[in-house]
Design an enzyme around this catalytic site. Structure first.
Site, short mmCIF file in Angstrom:
data_model
loop_
_atom_site.label_atom_id
_atom_site.label_comp_id
_atom_site.label_asym_id
_atom_site.label_seq_id
_atom_site.Cartn_x
_atom_site.Cartn_y
_atom_site.Cartn_z
N LYS A 50 0.85 -1.20 0.00
CA LYS A 50 0.00 0.00 0.00
C LYS A 50 0.88 1.24 0.00
CE LYS A 50 -3.27 2.57 2.98
NZ LYS A 50 -4.12 2.52 4.18
N ASP B 26 -2.48 10.07 3.99
CA ASP B 26 -3.89 9.71 4.14
C ASP B 26 -4.59 10.70 5.06
OD1 ASP B 26 -6.35 8.53 4.37
OD2 ASP B 26 -5.65 6.81 5.56
N LYS C 79 -10.00 12.76 8.57
CA LYS C 79 -9.56 12.29 9.87
C LYS C 79 -9.52 13.44 10.87
CE LYS C 79 -6.50 8.53 8.38
NZ LYS C 79 -7.18 7.44 9.08
N ASP D 27 1.57 6.14 5.75
CA ASP D 27 0.60 5.23 5.14
C ASP D 27 1.14 4.56 3.86
OD1 ASP D 27 -1.81 4.01 5.63
OD2 ASP D 27 -3.01 5.47 4.53
N ASP E 19 -12.19 7.16 4.00
CA ASP E 19 -10.97 6.89 4.76
C ASP E 19 -10.58 5.40 4.68
OD1 ASP E 19 -8.78 7.42 6.29
OD2 ASP E 19 -9.88 7.65 8.19
N GLU F 265 -9.51 3.78 2.27
CA GLU F 265 -9.00 3.94 0.90
C GLU F 265 -7.95 2.89 0.55
OE1 GLU F 265 -7.68 5.34 3.39
OE2 GLU F 265 -5.54 5.03 3.03
N ARG G 113 -7.85 -0.37 0.95
CA ARG G 113 -8.44 -1.53 0.25
C ARG G 113 -8.88 -1.17 -1.16
NH1 ARG G 113 -12.78 -1.89 4.99
NH2 ARG G 113 -11.05 -0.87 6.06
N1 BES Z 1 -4.26 4.29 7.03
C1 BES Z 1 -5.43 4.07 7.78
C2 BES Z 1 -5.24 3.02 8.87
C3 BES Z 1 -4.47 3.46 10.08
C4 BES Z 1 -5.03 4.30 11.02
C5 BES Z 1 -3.21 2.97 10.30
C6 BES Z 1 -4.31 4.65 12.14
C7 BES Z 1 -2.50 3.30 11.42
C8 BES Z 1 -3.05 4.16 12.36
C9 BES Z 1 -6.56 3.57 6.89
O1 BES Z 1 -6.57 4.11 5.61
C10 BES Z 1 -7.82 4.00 7.54
O2 BES Z 1 -8.05 5.17 7.65
N2 BES Z 1 -8.62 3.03 7.97
C11 BES Z 1 -9.83 3.32 8.64
C12 BES Z 1 -10.88 2.36 8.15
C13 BES Z 1 -12.26 2.68 8.63
C14 BES Z 1 -12.75 3.96 8.00
C15 BES Z 1 -13.16 1.52 8.28
C16 BES Z 1 -9.59 3.15 10.13
O3 BES Z 1 -8.87 2.23 10.52
O4 BES Z 1 -10.09 3.96 10.90
ZN ZN Z 2 -4.81 4.68 4.86
MN MN Z 3 -7.59 5.96 5.53
#
Ligand code: BES
Ligand code: ZN
Ligand code: MN
Length: 521
Positions: free
Chosen positions: A268, A273, A280, A291, A350, A352, A354
């Site tokens: 990825k 992000d 966020k 990210d 968010d 994104e 996947r």
């Molecule tokens: N890059 C983030 C995941 C992440 C968050 C990694 C904090 C490390 C620390 C990912 O893109 C994301 O934002 N995932 C969301 C998914 C949710 C919206 C279903 C998450 O984990 O909050």
């Molecule tokens: Zn992300």
């Molecule tokens: Mn995200």
């Protein structure tokens, strides 16, 4: 930094520092004992006074040890002798290097590398000492006007092996350790770079350069080619940003035959992000420059494998873009069509990772891969589940999961096998499209993996969620270089299997003399 392998007596080393171990309850190791004898009990006298009890990770630097040719002797606590295993070994090495950096010694000979470690041989010991040393000395000070002093001290480290006959294995371990350590450094450097420097295009150019230096192939796809492939899920994430997306494809042909099925790594590469329209919260948002750590680790493992000349075909694929909010950005409720033809209702922009990975997973079908492993900072939920210790591991093939967790175990870069059961797939139902891009608050790391699994049906596939392990926050903020060690060990094991080397406990081992086998424990 220069590394050497040597076998020889500690009292005869004419260097700034000789490093030797002391077990808990003050028992001297072989090397410490030799220094003690030549100095007429100087070392044991110091220990008797109580300043060094052998507690794991403690250190004490002695000056002017009588009759020894070195300027200093560093005693390193090893803990209880019977508990001295891989983890303790790494910790002892780490504390010795940290303590060494506090002195002005720029050359040292370490006798810790000749200590017996349960279930491991000389090659492993030297490899791990090298990796841990490089990891401990790592600094990211490219943007400091004045560079940090600490990393400048140590110039040369010699690792001792028990016997002359171990020198060859030591050299092998050193070469592996350097490859892994340099791969981790690449992953850390890329990870630590800020988003305004490490853009998708920057990442692509670094990858191109890397391939050139390694004699590997690089193909960088820009927007028109990505469009032509039908990667609309990937492109939907890139839409909100002024930075152009890139699909990075690197190929290393190391197997005897180019027709041998390649192993494929997918990383990825979200260079920042923000969450997009599902923005966020502000706190710690800067950390979302990390990210792209999945991409960085894939490039690091690719570099190490090519440097080690592993006899296998390896392909690295990195979809890279930014996730930003703007008038042109993807919106909650939008429905997109992925490269596979499956439609996705985007409930949260968010989620994104996947969305870019699913198209990359479809793209790699064309290589008829032996297996595909994707690496991603995918979910905050994985951090909740496993903290910062274990990487989340998912697979559509239990045997592949076992290989990966065994590889992680071997090098202290551990992953934990998580479920990918049918029941979880329910949560991704959408009333309007083939699936939603989120599965609700519960089991978020699992449902993210479930989403990816729908694009990885035609090959053996595993997914590593490194959200908790790719970087550290707080005062030691920085990328960790994980899971480069796990990936390289996994690839090495696959290469061993292909060469028909011994398989033991479900994983192959490099050849080891019968007598040295230790099946205790
Ligand atoms: N890059 C983030 C995941 C992440 C968050 C990694 C904090 C490390 C620390 C990912 O893109 C994301 O934002 N995932 C969301 C998914 C949710 C919206 C279903 C998450 O984990 O909050
Ligand atoms: Zn992300
Ligand atoms: Mn995200």
């Amino acid at each position: 930094m220069e590394f050497n392998i040597k076998s020889g007596s500690p009292e005869k080393q004419r260097v700034a520092c000789v490093i030797v171990g002391v077990y808990e309850t003050r028992k001297l190791t072989l090397a410490a004992d030799l220094l003690d004898r030549i100095s007429n009990g100087f070392v044991s006298d110091v220990i008797r006074r109580g300043d060094m009890e052998g507690k794991l990770g403690s250190t004490l630097v002695l000056h002017s040890v009588p009759h020894a040719l070195c300027d200093r002797v560093m005693l390193v606590g090893l803990g209880k002798e019977r508990d001295f295993r891989a983890k303790e070994y790494r910790e002892a090495i780490r504390s010795s290097i940290k303590a060494l950096a506090q002195t002005s010694a720029n050359e040292a000979v370490s006798y810790l590398s000749e200590l017996p470690v349960k279930k491991h041989e000389v090659e492993w010991s030297v490899e791990q000492a090298t990796v841990v040393t490089l990891d401990t000395l790592y600094r990211f000070d490219r943007f400091k006007s004045r560079q940090d002093e600490a990393s400048r001290g140590l110039r040369k480290l010699t690792l001792a092996v028990p016997r002359r006959s171990d020198l060859a294995d030591g050299e092998k371990g050193l070469a592996r350790g350097l490859a892994i350590g340099n791969g981790m450094k690449l992953a850390k450097d890329l990870g630590n770079l800020p988003g305004n420097v490490c853009t998708p295009d920057y990442l692509a150019e670094q990858a191109r350069e890397l391939a050139k230096n390694l004699g590997a192939e690089a193909e960088i796809l820009a927007r028109p080619e990505i469009e032509a492939l039908g990667m609309h899920s990937f492109l939907s994430v890139a839409k909100g940003s002024l930075e152009a997306p890139r699909l990075i494809v690197l190929k290393y042909w190391g197997a005897k035959d180019k027709s041998e099925a390649p192993l494929v790594l997918v990383g990825k590469g979200i260079t920042f992000d923000s969450g997009g329209i599902s923005l966020k919260p502000g706190e710690s948002m800067d950390e979302m420059k990390y990210d792209m750590c999945g991409a960085a680790s894939v490039l690091g493992a690719f570099q190490a494998s090519a440097e080690m000349k592993l006899p296998l075909n390896l392909i690295a694929v990195v979809p890279s873009c930014e996730n930003m909010p703007s008038a042109g950005a993807l919106k909650p409720g939008d429905i997109i069509t992925s490269m596979s033809g499956q439609t996705i209702e985007v409930l949260n922009t968010d989620a994104e990772g996947r969305l870019i990975l699913c198209d990359a997973l479809t793209y790699v079908e064309r290589f008829n891969p032996g297996c595909v492993v994707d690496v991603a900072t995918l979910t905050g939920a994985c951090v909740v589940a496993l903290g910062h210790i274990a990487t989340g591991l998912y697979s559509n093939q239990d045997a592949l999961a076992r290989e990966l967790s065994a590889a992680g175990e071997e090098v202290g870069d551990r992953a934990w096998h998580m479920p990918l059961w049918e029941e979880y797939q329910e949560l991704l139902k959408s009333p309007f499209a083939d699936m939603a891009n989120i599965g609700g608050r519960m089991g978020g790391s699992v449902t993210a993996a479930c989403f990816l699994s729908r694009y990885a049906k035609s090959y053996d596939w595993a997914h590593l969620d490194i959200a908790g392990t790719a970087w550290k926050s707080g005062k030691d903020k920085g990328a960790t270089g994980r899971p480069v060690p796990l990936l390289v060990q996994f690839l090495q094991d696959r290469a061993d299997i292909a060469l028909g080397n011994v398989v033991r406990r479900g994983r192959p081992r490099r050849e080891v003399p019968e007598a040295a086998e230790d099946d205790a424990d």
